[in-house]
Design a protein around this motif. Structure first.
Motif, PDB file in Angstrom:
ATOM      1  N   HIS A 185       0.222   3.994   1.280  1.00  0.00           N
ATOM      2  CA  HIS A 185       0.068   4.754   2.516  1.00  0.00           C
ATOM      3  C   HIS A 185       1.132   4.338   3.517  1.00  0.00           C
ATOM      4  O   HIS A 185       2.176   4.969   3.624  1.00  0.00           O
ATOM      5  N   LYS A 186       0.935   3.238   4.236  1.00  0.00           N
ATOM      6  CA  LYS A 186       1.921   2.852   5.249  1.00  0.00           C
ATOM      7  C   LYS A 186       2.710   1.596   4.879  1.00  0.00           C
ATOM      8  O   LYS A 186       3.418   1.039   5.711  1.00  0.00           O
ATOM      9  N   CYS A 235       0.838  -1.193   0.000  1.00  0.00           N
ATOM     10  CA  CYS A 235       0.000   0.000   0.000  1.00  0.00           C
ATOM     11  C   CYS A 235       0.878   1.250   0.000  1.00  0.00           C
ATOM     12  O   CYS A 235       1.868   1.320   0.724  1.00  0.00           O
ATOM     13  N   TYR A 269      -6.034  -1.625   6.065  1.00  0.00           N
ATOM     14  CA  TYR A 269      -5.638  -0.794   7.212  1.00  0.00           C
ATOM     15  C   TYR A 269      -6.508   0.470   7.303  1.00  0.00           C
ATOM     16  O   TYR A 269      -7.178   0.699   8.301  1.00  0.00           O
ATOM     17  N   HIS A 270      -6.527   1.316   6.228  1.00  0.00           N
ATOM     18  CA  HIS A 270      -7.323   2.554   6.269  1.00  0.00           C
ATOM     19  C   HIS A 270      -8.245   2.705   5.064  1.00  0.00           C
ATOM     20  O   HIS A 270      -8.734   3.790   4.780  1.00  0.00           O
ATOM     21  N   ALA A 271      -8.394   1.620   4.317  1.00  0.00           N
ATOM     22  CA  ALA A 271      -9.377   1.566   3.222  1.00  0.00           C
ATOM     23  C   ALA A 271      -9.067   2.442   2.018  1.00  0.00           C
ATOM     24  O   ALA A 271      -9.974   2.831   1.289  1.00  0.00           O
ATOM     25  N   TRP A 272      -7.818   2.779   1.782  1.00  0.00           N
ATOM     26  CA  TRP A 272      -7.507   3.364   0.473  1.00  0.00           C
ATOM     27  C   TRP A 272      -7.820   2.284  -0.561  1.00  0.00           C
ATOM     28  O   TRP A 272      -7.549   1.095  -0.330  1.00  0.00           O
ATOM     29  N   THR A 278       1.414  -1.443   3.981  1.00  0.00           N
ATOM     30  CA  THR A 278       0.722  -2.703   4.269  1.00  0.00           C
ATOM     31  C   THR A 278       0.582  -3.567   3.003  1.00  0.00           C
ATOM     32  O   THR A 278       0.284  -3.038   1.924  1.00  0.00           O
ATOM     33  N   CYS A 317      -7.198  -1.550   0.713  1.00  0.00           N
ATOM     34  CA  CYS A 317      -6.225  -1.840   1.762  1.00  0.00           C
ATOM     35  C   CYS A 317      -6.954  -2.074   3.081  1.00  0.00           C
ATOM     36  O   CYS A 317      -7.841  -1.297   3.459  1.00  0.00           O
TER      37      CYS A 317
HETATM   38  S1  FES Z   1      -1.827   1.438   5.033  1.00  0.00           S
HETATM   39 FE1  FES Z   1      -3.079   1.089   3.358  1.00  0.00          FE
HETATM   40  S2  FES Z   1      -4.667   2.483   3.616  1.00  0.00           S
HETATM   41 FE2  FES Z   1      -3.342   2.924   5.240  1.00  0.00          FE
END
Ligand code: FES
Ligand SMILES: [Fe+2]
Length: 434
Positions: A86-87, A84, A107-110, A89, A105
């Motif tokens: 974002h972080k 991902c 984790y935060h649904a991106w 994942t 994703c």
């Molecule tokens: S780590 Fe993937 S949406 Fe935050």
């Protein structure tokens, strides 16, 4: 030795006809292989029949990199890093599945389209800042730079360095062509699952073994040799069991392998079985030849089926076996750890018996329960141990060596020329810093 900062020392690991043990044992060399060799060359990812429907994905690795092969809405196959933006994942942890039109994703649904492009973010107003807009995070899942689907076989190259697909593989693609052409429909499908087998040795030992024709009659005497003895004791009544038909050619004498021939191509590719092979004398399958004649005409059908190549190496880590419709992928996990995957194929529109023979072959020869496979793994693991001995730091590839030998050739089938060919390519691609 710090090979990263010493290109001369790295280059000195490969001589004309021998290689230094560090290519198999040095963790720093392994790291450089992941960064250079597996980035600058075309690596097999998977077969497109593994993702037949839109949204189907397959999770695997290119060297040490986690990737996803996925079927996009427009039916094309994409290869994306499984990470991902974002972080970091992992987007999927399953080996395969169907994600629908989007990856989301956990984790935060991106979410992302199946070509990796960004689809939606929760609370998007928080991302209306210039720094995000211009960031790599805003681009979505990163695609692997270069992807080529060749007759269903999906390859990728992570780096812009290194040759294009056609230049890299050249005439070696004829082995894939022959496997696909063996289907009257000109199409293959992965079938029968995959056999995975962990080996405590360096990945290159397995790749070398694929064209090592001086070992079967020695290392496999206790397994294949025993199968043949049992068959003789049983009185050799007809019909010959499929297992005996598969095992027996392994025990052929040196002369058989010498006459079989080895062909080498540039960039480390090559194959055994130029004139005949251990696959040449399998029993005919009722109805198959007629189907091939109907599809291709008699002359072409005969030409396709007379090609009985044994093992084709697609450097660095793929082996394709056309006449038995399987491939083996040697996945490097650590300097002394390799996961071998053996995948089998159905020839679309061919008799089911061909798939049955493929599956029996895979189980007898490549499975973790295979008696033949155990012979090889013991040799590799002994070599990984034995290479620690300090008396001699070099591995010999001298068999039938000739100074100044050309990359492209056809030779006596017991030569170690293909191994030398692989190491020349290895040295070339390892010399290109990312
Ligand atoms: S780590 Fe993937 S949406 Fe935050
Ligand atoms: Fe073997």
């Amino acid at each position: 030795m710090n090979y990263r900062d010493d290109p001369a020392a790295l280059g000195a690991l490969v001589r004309d006809a021998e290689v230094h043990r560090d290519v198999y044992t040095d963790p720093g060399v392994f790291t450089l292989e992941m960064e250079r060799l597996f980035a600058h060359t075309w690596i097999y990812v998977g077969h497109d029949s593994q993702v037949p429907k839109v949204g189907d994905y397959f999770g695997t690795t290119i060297g040490a990199q986690p990737v996803l092969m996925v079927r996009h809405d427009d039916e094309t196959v994409h290869v994306l890093y499984n990470r991902c933006p974002h972080k970091g994942t992992r987007i999927t942890t399953e080996t395969c599945g169907n994600t629908g039109r989007f990856f989301r994703c956990p984790y935060h649904a991106w979410s992302f389209r199946t070509d990796g492009s960004p689809a939606a973010l929760p609370l998007p107003s928080g991302y209306q800042n210039e720094a995000f807009v211009v960031s790599q995070a805003a681009q979505g899942l990163t695609p692997v730079r270069h992807v080529q689907n060749y007759r269903g076989f999906v390859f990728a190259k992570m780096s812009d360095a290194g040759p294009g697909f056609a230049d890299y593989f050249g005439d070696s693609l004829s082995s894939i062509d022959n496997m696909v052409d063996r289907s009257p429909a000109g199409r293959l499908e992965v079938a029968g699952g995959v056999l995975r087998y962990m080996h405590n040795c360096n990945w290159k030992m397995l790749v070398e073994n694929q064209t090592d024709t001086c070992h079967p009659m020695v290392a496999h005497m206790s397994s294949a040799g025993t199968a043949i003895d049992l068959w003789k004791q049983a009185g050799e009544q007809n019909p010959k069991p499929m297992a005996v038909e598969i095992y027996a050619p392994f025990m052929s004498p040196y002369e058989f392998y010498e006459k079989m021939g080895i062909r080498t191509w540039d960039n480390g590719h090559g194959h055994t079985g130029v004139h005949h092979s251990i696959h040449s004398n399998y029993s005919a399958v009722p109805g198959y030849f007629d189907q091939m004649v109907a599809a291709y005409g008699e002359a072409r059908a005969k030409a396709i089926l007379d090609e009985n190549r044994h093992n084709t190496i697609y450097f660095p880590n793929l082996m394709v076996k056309g006449p038995i419709q399987l491939l083996r992928l040697f996945k490097p996990l650590a300097v002394d750890r390799t996961l071998v995957e053996s995948w089998t194929f159905r020839l679309v529109d061919a008799p089911d018996f061909l798939l049955e023979r493929t599956l029996v072959y895979n189980r007898l020869i490549n499975a973790p329960t295979s008696v033949v496979g155990h012979d090889d793994v013991e040799m590799y693991e002994r070599a990984q141990e034995g290479l620690k001995a300090n008396g001699n730091q070099w591995v010999s590839l001298h068999r039938l060596f000739e100074p100044g030998e050309a990359a492209v050739s056809v030779d006596n089938g017991t030569t170690e020329r293909q191994m030398r060919n692989q190491y020349r390519a290895w040295a070339r691609y390892m010399a290109v810093a990312p």
